[in-house]
Motif scaffolding. Structure first.
Motif, mmCIF file in Angstrom:
data_model
loop_
_atom_site.group_PDB
_atom_site.id
_atom_site.type_symbol
_atom_site.label_atom_id
_atom_site.label_comp_id
_atom_site.label_asym_id
_atom_site.label_seq_id
_atom_site.Cartn_x
_atom_site.Cartn_y
_atom_site.Cartn_z
ATOM 1 N N MET A 96 0.826 -1.222 0.000
ATOM 2 C CA MET A 96 0.000 0.000 0.000
ATOM 3 C C MET A 96 0.857 1.267 0.000
ATOM 4 N N GLY A 97 2.175 1.117 0.158
ATOM 5 C CA GLY A 97 3.050 2.300 0.182
ATOM 6 C C GLY A 97 3.119 2.968 1.545
ATOM 7 N N VAL A 98 2.663 2.259 2.576
ATOM 8 C CA VAL A 98 2.704 2.828 3.932
ATOM 9 C C VAL A 98 4.025 2.470 4.616
ATOM 10 N N VAL A 99 4.404 1.204 4.520
ATOM 11 C CA VAL A 99 5.676 0.740 5.125
ATOM 12 C C VAL A 99 6.724 0.627 4.022
ATOM 13 N N ARG A 100 7.904 1.162 4.318
ATOM 14 C CA ARG A 100 8.956 1.197 3.292
ATOM 15 C C ARG A 100 9.943 0.028 3.454
ATOM 16 N N ALA A 101 10.156 -0.400 4.679
ATOM 17 C CA ALA A 101 11.143 -1.462 4.926
ATOM 18 C C ALA A 101 10.849 -2.122 6.264
ATOM 19 N N VAL A 102 11.313 -3.348 6.397
ATOM 20 C CA VAL A 102 11.229 -4.066 7.669
ATOM 21 C C VAL A 102 12.657 -4.379 8.116
ATOM 22 N N ILE A 103 12.983 -3.944 9.324
ATOM 23 C CA ILE A 103 14.256 -4.343 9.945
ATOM 24 C C ILE A 103 13.871 -5.436 10.927
ATOM 25 N N THR A 104 14.427 -6.622 10.757
ATOM 26 C CA THR A 104 14.035 -7.685 11.691
ATOM 27 C C THR A 104 15.236 -8.261 12.424
ATOM 28 N N GLN A 105 15.000 -8.543 13.718
ATOM 29 C CA GLN A 105 16.009 -9.258 14.513
ATOM 30 C C GLN A 105 15.815 -10.757 14.352
ATOM 31 N N ASN A 106 14.719 -11.154 13.694
ATOM 32 C CA ASN A 106 14.402 -12.579 13.590
ATOM 33 C C ASN A 106 15.212 -13.235 12.478
ATOM 34 N N VAL A 107 15.421 -14.544 12.655
ATOM 35 C CA VAL A 107 16.260 -15.290 11.703
ATOM 36 C C VAL A 107 15.424 -16.357 10.990
ATOM 37 N N ASP A 108 14.077 -16.184 11.043
ATOM 38 C CA ASP A 108 13.184 -17.233 10.544
ATOM 39 C C ASP A 108 12.727 -17.049 9.097
ATOM 40 N N GLY A 109 13.019 -15.919 8.482
ATOM 41 C CA GLY A 109 12.657 -15.701 7.068
ATOM 42 C C GLY A 109 11.167 -15.509 6.827
ATOM 43 N N LEU A 110 10.360 -15.312 7.885
ATOM 44 C CA LEU A 110 8.908 -15.278 7.683
ATOM 45 C C LEU A 110 8.410 -13.978 7.048
ATOM 46 N N HIS A 111 9.159 -12.881 7.189
ATOM 47 C CA HIS A 111 8.730 -11.649 6.492
ATOM 48 C C HIS A 111 8.802 -11.843 4.979
ATOM 49 N N GLN A 112 9.896 -12.435 4.509
ATOM 50 C CA GLN A 112 10.026 -12.670 3.070
ATOM 51 C C GLN A 112 8.960 -13.673 2.612
ATOM 52 N N ALA A 113 8.700 -14.697 3.434
ATOM 53 C CA ALA A 113 7.687 -15.698 3.074
ATOM 54 C C ALA A 113 6.304 -15.059 2.971
ATOM 55 N N ALA A 114 6.091 -13.982 3.746
ATOM 56 C CA ALA A 114 4.790 -13.305 3.712
ATOM 57 C C ALA A 114 4.685 -12.332 2.540
ATOM 58 N N GLY A 115 5.805 -12.040 1.901
ATOM 59 C CA GLY A 115 5.764 -11.149 0.740
ATOM 60 C C GLY A 115 6.438 -9.797 0.941
ATOM 61 N N SER A 116 6.991 -9.543 2.123
ATOM 62 C CA SER A 116 7.735 -8.285 2.301
ATOM 63 C C SER A 116 8.956 -8.328 1.383
ATOM 64 N N ARG A 117 9.200 -7.206 0.704
ATOM 65 C CA ARG A 117 10.301 -7.213 -0.276
ATOM 66 C C ARG A 117 11.583 -6.599 0.267
ATOM 67 N N ARG A 118 11.413 -5.511 1.046
ATOM 68 C CA ARG A 118 12.632 -4.878 1.571
ATOM 69 C C ARG A 118 12.785 -5.269 3.040
ATOM 70 N N VAL A 119 13.553 -6.313 3.272
ATOM 71 C CA VAL A 119 13.746 -6.844 4.626
ATOM 72 C C VAL A 119 15.229 -6.761 4.979
ATOM 73 N N ILE A 120 15.527 -6.086 6.061
ATOM 74 C CA ILE A 120 16.908 -5.993 6.528
ATOM 75 C C ILE A 120 17.052 -6.975 7.678
ATOM 76 N N GLU A 121 17.865 -8.013 7.460
ATOM 77 C CA GLU A 121 18.024 -9.057 8.483
ATOM 78 C C GLU A 121 19.203 -8.690 9.371
ATOM 79 N N TYR A 122 18.876 -8.130 10.516
ATOM 80 C CA TYR A 122 19.888 -7.561 11.412
ATOM 81 C C TYR A 122 20.736 -8.644 12.080
ATOM 82 N N HIS A 123 20.107 -9.784 12.376
ATOM 83 C CA HIS A 123 20.826 -10.879 13.038
ATOM 84 C C HIS A 123 21.060 -12.076 12.122
ATOM 85 N N GLY A 124 20.954 -11.879 10.800
ATOM 86 C CA GLY A 124 21.214 -12.966 9.861
ATOM 87 C C GLY A 124 19.995 -13.845 9.624
ATOM 88 N N ASN A 125 20.239 -15.055 9.097
ATOM 89 C CA ASN A 125 19.154 -15.959 8.732
ATOM 90 C C ASN A 125 19.642 -17.398 8.891
#
Ligand code: OAD
Length: 261
Positions: A96-125
């Protein structure tokens, strides 16, 4: 949810809609509803595994096979998990153009699986393994079997390419996260106790750069009393569903995440 009635949700949605360029910082709490335990709290991983014995680089170098008892459990649990309504809702907010990026401490890859495109993996994967002796990397699925200890071609025990205590954050995600925090108009802080440094500095960086901080967490955190502007007290999926409803009032259901994920 207990969000203090619809007032805080409406106010949060108004700010998100007005400023648009929101960034989300997520922690283990967003994946709890996918069946992945968080770290702290009565049901957390650290009640079962002492982080000093299982989650430090020093512990891994000393007894990697012991640390793999915990890592194997994490990979099995994360591998069997699917994104929940909160992950999908964040992907919809990006669409919708509301959220620009997700910074995640999680290492589970679920943001990408949900369709988020700009995901910064702070603690790896957990998807990748690395040899701490010869630096060769492998996809986890190529070397790990449930309960097993994956080995490098050089014979050493492989480590997941995630940040253990005592390791630095890789420079690229750290730079990207700080840049996003400085540039965003709103920081959504979702499901993190904000106790681990340097990730816990991100809300302060955003706040000092002029962002509004909206926290989604059923509990109080160290951010709640001071850095947070609006605290939506409830589960991530409930809060994000309510925000989506406010932001797209005509829709019966929130927009679905982009297809193909
Ligand atoms: P924590 O386990 O410290 O905190 C999880 C937070 O999620 C708590 O504040 C809970 O109240 C909240 N929570 C629980 N259920 C929730 C739900 N359904 N919706 C929203 N929030 C919920 O996890 P993190 O803050 O992510 O690092 O932990 C940070 C880091 O500590 C992890 O990345 C990991 C760990 O040690 C490393 O291993 C380096």
């Amino acid at each position: 949810m207990r969000a203090g009635g619809s007032g805080p949700v409406r106010e949060a949605a108004r700010i998100l809609d007005g400023r648009r360029n929101a960034v989300a910082l997520t922690g283990a709490g967003i994946s709890v509803e996918s069946g992945i335990p968080s770290f702290r709290g009565t049901q957390g991983m650290w009640t079962k595994y002492d982080p000093m014995e299982y989650a430090t680089l020093h512990a891994f170098m000393r007894s990697p096979r012991k640390v793999w008892e915990m890592l194997s459990e994490m990979i099995s649990v994360c591998g069997g998990a699917a994104p929940n309504a909160a992950h999908k809702g964040l992907a919809a907010l990006e669409e919708m153009g509301v959220v620009r990026a997700v910074i995640t401490q999680n290492v589970d890859g679920l943001h990408q699986a949900a369709g988020s495109r700009r995901v910064i993996e702070y603690h790896g994967n957990l998807d990748e393994l690395i040899c701490v002796h010869c630096w060769k990397r492998y996809p986890t699925r190529d070397r790990w079997t449930p309960g097993g200890v994956p080995l490098c071609d050089c014979g050493e025990v492989l480590k997941p390419n995630v940040v253990l205590f005592g390791e630095s954050i890789p420079w690229l995600p750290q730079e990207q996260a700080e840049e996003e925090a400085r540039a965003c108009g709103v920081l959504l802080v979702i499901g993190t106790s904000a106790q681990v440094s340097p990730a816990c500095d991100i809300p302060r960086i955003a706040k000092e750069s002029g962002a509004a901080v909206i926290e989604i967490n059923p509990e109080e955190t160290s951010l709640s009393g001071n850095v947070t502007d609006i605290h939506l007290r409830g589960s991530a999926s409930d809060a994000i569903r309510l925000l989506l409803k406010e932001l797209s009032p005509g829709d019966e259901a929130p927009p679905s995440a982009p297809s193909g994920h």
